[in-house]
Design a protein around this motif. Structure first.
Motif, mmCIF file in Angstrom:
data_model
loop_
_atom_site.group_PDB
_atom_site.id
_atom_site.type_symbol
_atom_site.label_atom_id
_atom_site.label_comp_id
_atom_site.label_asym_id
_atom_site.label_seq_id
_atom_site.Cartn_x
_atom_site.Cartn_y
_atom_site.Cartn_z
ATOM 1 N N SER A 108 39.465 42.936 -5.195
ATOM 2 C CA SER A 108 39.964 41.780 -4.454
ATOM 3 C C SER A 108 39.531 41.878 -2.994
ATOM 4 C CB SER A 108 41.491 41.727 -4.533
ATOM 5 O OG SER A 108 42.055 42.816 -3.809
ATOM 6 N N GLN A 109 39.613 40.765 -2.301
ATOM 7 C CA GLN A 109 39.279 40.769 -0.875
ATOM 8 C C GLN A 109 40.225 41.683 -0.098
ATOM 9 O OE1 GLN A 109 39.121 36.720 0.513
ATOM 10 N NE2 GLN A 109 37.453 36.133 -0.876
ATOM 11 N N ARG A 110 41.471 41.720 -0.500
ATOM 12 C CA ARG A 110 42.433 42.605 0.171
ATOM 13 C C ARG A 110 42.052 44.071 -0.026
ATOM 14 N NH1 ARG A 110 46.432 45.554 -1.439
ATOM 15 N NH2 ARG A 110 46.309 44.736 -3.574
ATOM 16 N N GLN A 111 41.655 44.427 -1.254
ATOM 17 C CA GLN A 111 41.248 45.805 -1.521
ATOM 18 C C GLN A 111 39.971 46.168 -0.773
ATOM 19 O OE1 GLN A 111 41.128 45.218 -5.787
ATOM 20 N NE2 GLN A 111 42.903 46.572 -6.113
ATOM 21 N N LEU A 112 39.042 45.219 -0.708
ATOM 22 C CA LEU A 112 37.806 45.475 0.022
ATOM 23 C C LEU A 112 38.098 45.687 1.504
ATOM 24 C CD1 LEU A 112 34.737 45.668 0.186
ATOM 25 C CD2 LEU A 112 34.657 43.168 0.414
ATOM 26 N N ALA A 113 38.996 44.911 2.056
ATOM 27 C CA ALA A 113 39.354 45.064 3.472
ATOM 28 C C ALA A 113 39.943 46.454 3.726
ATOM 29 C CB ALA A 113 40.338 43.968 3.895
ATOM 30 N N ALA A 114 40.774 46.929 2.800
ATOM 31 C CA ALA A 114 41.366 48.263 2.965
ATOM 32 C C ALA A 114 40.282 49.338 2.943
ATOM 33 C CB ALA A 114 42.391 48.516 1.865
ATOM 34 N N ARG A 115 39.325 49.198 2.031
ATOM 35 C CA ARG A 115 38.220 50.163 1.969
ATOM 36 C C ARG A 115 37.378 50.087 3.249
ATOM 37 N NH1 ARG A 115 35.637 50.114 -4.150
ATOM 38 N NH2 ARG A 115 37.606 50.209 -5.341
ATOM 39 N N PHE A 116 37.159 48.884 3.720
ATOM 40 C CA PHE A 116 36.392 48.668 4.953
ATOM 41 C C PHE A 116 37.055 49.395 6.116
ATOM 42 C CE2 PHE A 116 35.600 46.479 8.911
ATOM 43 C CZ PHE A 116 34.246 46.187 8.892
ATOM 44 N N ARG A 117 38.373 49.274 6.254
ATOM 45 C CA ARG A 117 39.081 49.919 7.364
ATOM 46 C C ARG A 117 38.971 51.435 7.276
ATOM 47 N NH1 ARG A 117 42.896 45.921 5.999
ATOM 48 N NH2 ARG A 117 44.237 47.464 4.961
ATOM 49 N N ALA A 118 38.971 51.967 6.042
ATOM 50 C CA ALA A 118 38.853 53.416 5.873
ATOM 51 C C ALA A 118 37.491 53.917 6.340
ATOM 52 C CB ALA A 118 39.083 53.799 4.413
ATOM 53 N N VAL A 119 36.440 53.180 5.987
ATOM 54 C CA VAL A 119 35.097 53.570 6.426
ATOM 55 C C VAL A 119 34.972 53.401 7.940
ATOM 56 C CG1 VAL A 119 32.621 53.064 6.238
ATOM 57 C CG2 VAL A 119 34.077 53.009 4.191
ATOM 58 N N ALA A 120 35.529 52.325 8.475
ATOM 59 C CA ALA A 120 35.485 52.106 9.920
ATOM 60 C C ALA A 120 36.177 53.240 10.664
ATOM 61 C CB ALA A 120 36.137 50.768 10.261
ATOM 62 N N ALA A 121 37.283 53.733 10.104
ATOM 63 C CA ALA A 121 38.000 54.840 10.743
ATOM 64 C C ALA A 121 37.137 56.094 10.794
ATOM 65 C CB ALA A 121 39.302 55.118 9.994
ATOM 66 N N GLU A 122 36.362 56.339 9.729
ATOM 67 C CA GLU A 122 35.459 57.499 9.715
ATOM 68 C C GLU A 122 34.458 57.434 10.857
ATOM 69 O OE1 GLU A 122 33.438 58.159 6.080
ATOM 70 O OE2 GLU A 122 35.225 57.924 4.826
ATOM 71 N N HIS A 123 34.031 56.217 11.209
ATOM 72 C CA HIS A 123 33.030 56.031 12.250
ATOM 73 C C HIS A 123 33.652 55.842 13.630
ATOM 74 C CE1 HIS A 123 29.403 55.652 9.713
ATOM 75 N NE2 HIS A 123 30.260 55.253 8.805
ATOM 76 N N GLY A 124 34.970 55.960 13.719
ATOM 77 C CA GLY A 124 35.631 55.794 15.006
ATOM 78 C C GLY A 124 35.630 54.365 15.515
ATOM 79 N N ALA A 125 35.455 53.396 14.612
ATOM 80 C CA ALA A 125 35.392 51.986 15.001
ATOM 81 C C ALA A 125 36.807 51.415 15.053
ATOM 82 C CB ALA A 125 34.513 51.207 14.028
ATOM 83 N N THR A 126 37.547 51.792 16.064
ATOM 84 C CA THR A 126 38.949 51.364 16.175
ATOM 85 C C THR A 126 39.076 49.858 16.309
ATOM 86 O OG1 THR A 126 38.826 51.754 18.564
ATOM 87 C CG2 THR A 126 39.668 53.553 17.208
ATOM 88 N N GLU A 127 38.032 49.206 16.849
ATOM 89 C CA GLU A 127 38.089 47.759 17.038
ATOM 90 C C GLU A 127 38.085 47.007 15.715
ATOM 91 O OE1 GLU A 127 33.642 48.662 16.826
ATOM 92 O OE2 GLU A 127 35.491 49.643 17.492
ATOM 93 N N LEU A 128 37.801 47.708 14.599
ATOM 94 C CA LEU A 128 37.733 47.067 13.291
ATOM 95 C C LEU A 128 38.944 47.373 12.412
ATOM 96 C CD1 LEU A 128 33.943 47.638 12.522
ATOM 97 C CD2 LEU A 128 35.043 45.529 13.312
ATOM 98 N N GLN A 129 39.943 48.037 12.970
ATOM 99 C CA GLN A 129 41.109 48.390 12.171
ATOM 100 C C GLN A 129 42.010 47.201 11.845
ATOM 101 O OE1 GLN A 129 41.770 51.486 10.643
ATOM 102 N NE2 GLN A 129 39.593 51.508 11.220
ATOM 103 N N SER A 130 41.737 46.076 12.479
ATOM 104 C CA SER A 130 42.539 44.873 12.188
ATOM 105 C C SER A 130 41.921 44.021 11.084
ATOM 106 C CB SER A 130 42.702 44.031 13.462
ATOM 107 O OG SER A 130 41.439 43.597 13.929
ATOM 108 N N VAL A 131 40.775 44.439 10.575
ATOM 109 C CA VAL A 131 40.104 43.652 9.532
ATOM 110 C C VAL A 131 40.977 43.618 8.275
ATOM 111 C CG1 VAL A 131 38.143 43.581 7.941
ATOM 112 C CG2 VAL A 131 37.772 44.002 10.382
ATOM 113 N N ALA A 132 41.306 42.423 7.824
ATOM 114 C CA ALA A 132 42.142 42.232 6.631
ATOM 115 C C ALA A 132 41.500 41.152 5.757
ATOM 116 C CB ALA A 132 43.562 41.826 7.043
#
Length: 460
Positions: A19-43
Motif C-alpha cells: 500500500s502507499q502507506r506501507q511504502l511511505a513507512a519503508r521510504f522513511r526508514a531508508v531516509a533515516a539511514e541516509h540522515g535525510a531528516t527533512e524526509l521523515q514527514s513523508v506519508a
C-alpha cells in the motif's frame, strides 16, 4: 496546466504490491539511514501526489528508487520510475548523499544515452557541488554499505574482483596512451552493466565486499577522469563524486584521496583555485595521506601545490612542491603500490611543477621543468607527452622565443597523431591563438604550423 500522472512510478509500486502507506513507512526508514531528516514527514499523501505527477525534489528521488529496489530485489533506476535527470529542465548538481548504487546506475545510463548525455555535458560545472560533507559522512560510509541488502542472488568471488581490477588497469593504460575519448564508451558500458550487477550481489566476506567496491570506485574514477580529459566537465564532476563515495564505502581512504585530488585538479584547470586548495587539503587528510604509498603522497602533494600556486600563495606552493619531490624520492620499484599510480613518475612531477611555476609567473622555471618532463617521460605515455610539449611551446612563446616555440609545437603535433583528448585539442587551440599575429606571413614557419594545426582540428 494539470499534472501528468507518473505511470512508470505507479507501475513499479503496483509490482511491489504494498500500500502507499506501507511504502511511505519503508521510504522513511531508508531516509533515516541516509540522515535525510527533512524526509521523515513523508506519508501516504506524498506517495499519492508523486504518482499524480507532483515534483519529487531533493534527495527524495534517489531514496525512493532505493526503497523500491530493496522491496523488489532488483535495481530500480530513476528512469524506471519516471524521475530521470532528463525530465528536469536543467541537470541538477551532483549530490554526495545519494545512494551510490542507484546513482551509479542512473549516471551510467545517462552517460550511455546520447541525448541525455548531451544535456548533461552542456550543463554548468557546479562550484556549489564541490562543498564536501562533514568527515563523519565519509567515515560512516562503510557502515551504510554494510547495511545494504543484496539485490541479486549472485555470489561475488575474489576472481570477480580480480577481473574488475584487470579491466581498470586496461582502461587506465589506454587513457594514458590514446587519451580519454578512446574506448570510453566501452568503459562506461562495463560499469553500467557488469560492475553494477556485481555490486548488487551477495558477498561471502566483508573483505570481498570492500575490495569489489574499491575496484568499482577505481573504474568510476576512470570514467570521470576520461570525461575530464575530454573536457566534459559536468559529467566528469558527477563521476568523480560517485567514485569518492564508493571509495569511502570500501574503506579505501588512499583511493578516496586520489579521487579528491582529481576533483582538485579539475578545479585548478577551471579557474577555481580556492576550491582546488580546499579539495586538495581534503585529499591530504591524515587517513588518506598516511595510508597512501610514497608515490601517491607525492601526487596528492603536487596537485595541492598547483592549487596554492593558482591562488597566488607562492611560499606555501614552494613548500608543497618540495614535499612532493621528497615524497617521490622515497618511492622505489619494490614498493607495494596500487595500479592507479603507475603513470606518476619524475616526468609527471616535473609537468605539474612546471604548471605551478607558470601560474606563479616564473616562465623560465616553468620552461626548465617542462623540458625535464619531456626528457624523462616514458614512451607509452603519449597523451600526456603531447600536452606537455604543447604547454612548453606556450611558455617559450610567452618569453618571446617564437622559433623555439614553433619547433616544440611541431613536435607536439607529431605526438598528438592518433590521440583522442580534449586537453590535447585545447593545447592546439592555445597554439593557434598564440600564432595568430604571425599566421598571415606566407611561407613562414608560424604560418605553416598554424595550417597544420588547423588541419588537425578539422579532423578531430
Amino acid at each position: 496546466m494539470g499534472r501528468t500522472r507518473n505511470t512508470r512510478l505507479a507501475a513499479v509500486i503496483q509490482e511491489l504490491g504494498v500500500s502507499q502507506r506501507q511504502l511511505a513507512a519503508r521510504f522513511r526508514a531508508v531516509a533515516a539511514e541516509h540522515g535525510a531528516t527533512e524526509l521523515q514527514s513523508v506519508a501516504q499523501p506524498y506517495i499519492a501526489r508523486w504518482i499524480a505527477g507532483a515534483a519529487v525534489e531533493g534527495r527524495a528521488p534517489s531514496i525512493l528508487a532505493e526503497t523500491l529496489s530493496r522491496g523488489l530485489g532488483r535495481l530500480v533506476t530513476l528512469a524506471d520510475i519516471g524521475l530521470a535527470a532528463d525530465t528536469e529542465p536543467e541537470p541538477q548538481p551532483p549530490a554526495w548523499s545519494d545512494d551510490t548504487l542507484t546513482t551509479l546506475v542512473t549516471l551510467g545510463s545517462t552517460d550511455m544515452d546520447i541525448d541525455r548525455r548531451r544535456l548533461l555535458t552542456q550543463s554548468v560545472y557546479s562550484v556549489a557541488a564541490l562543498a564536501l560533507p562533514e568527515d563523519d559522512f565519509f567515515r560512516q560510509a562503510v557502515h551504510r554499505a554494510q547495511k545494504r541488502k543484496p539485490l541479486s542472488s549472485y555470489t561475488v568471488t575474489a576472481q570477480d574482483v580480480e577481473d574488475v581490477r584487470e579491466m581498470a588497469a586496461f582502461f587506465s593504460r589506454r587513457d594514458q596512451k590514446r587519451g580519454g575519448r578512446a574506448g570510453r564508451a566501452a568503459l562506461v558500458a562495463y560499469l553500467r552493466t557488469d560492475v553494477t550487477e556485481l555490486l548488487s550481489g551477495r558477498f561471502l566476506s566483508e573483505d570481498i565486499r570492500r575490495t569489489m567496491t574499491s575496484a568499482a570506485a577505481e573504474l568510476a574514477y576512470l570514467a570521470g577522469w576520461t570525461a575530464f580529459d575530454g573536457r566534459e566537465h559536468p559529467l566528469a564532476q558527477r563521476w568523480l563524486t560517485i567514485a569518492t563515495g564508493l571509495a569511502e564505502e570500501a574503506g579505501d581512504a588512499p583511493l578516496a584521496g586520489h579521487i579528491l585530488r582529481a576533483l582538485a585538479h579539475q578545479a585548478v584547470d577551471l579557474g577555481q583555485p580556492q576550491e582546488a586548495v580546499r579539495l586538495a587539503e581534503a585529499s591530504l587528510s591524515s587517513r588518506r595521506y598516511t595510508h597512501a604509498c610514497w608515490r601517491e603522497r607525492s601526487l596528492l602533494g603536487v596537485v595541492h601545490a598547483r592549487g596554492l600556486a593558482a591562488a597566488g600563495d607562492k611560499k606555501a606552493a614552494a613548500a608543497a612542491l618540495l614535499r612532493a619531490e621528497q615524497d617521490l624520492g622515497r618511492a622505489s620499484d619494490g614498493d607495494d603500490e596500487p595500479n592507479r599510480v603507475f603513470f606518476y613518475t619524475e616526468a609527471s612531477l616535473a609537468h605539474e611543477t612546471a604548471a605551478a611555476l607558470r601560474d606563479l609567473g616564473d616562465l623560465k622555471g616553468a620552461e626548465t621543468q617542462f623540458q625535464r618532463s619531456v626528457r624523462t617521460r616514458r614512451a607509452q605515455f603519449v597523451r600526456t607527452h603531447s600536452v606537455t610539449l604543447g604547454y612548453l611551446g606556450a611558455v617559450q612563446a610567452q618569453q618571446g622565443h617564437l622559433d623555439s616555440a614553433c619547433e616544440t609545437w611541431g613536435q607536439a603535433l607529431d605526438a598528438m597523431t592518433g590521440v583522442q583528448s580534449g586537453r590535447a585539442r585545447e593545447s592546439i587551440l592555445q597554439m593557434r591563438r598564440a600564432l595568430s599575429p604571425f599566421r598571415n606571413r606566407a611561407g613562414s614557419q608560424a604560418a605553416e604550423l598554424d595550417a597544420r594545426a588547423r588541419s588537425m582540428l578539422s579532423q578531430a
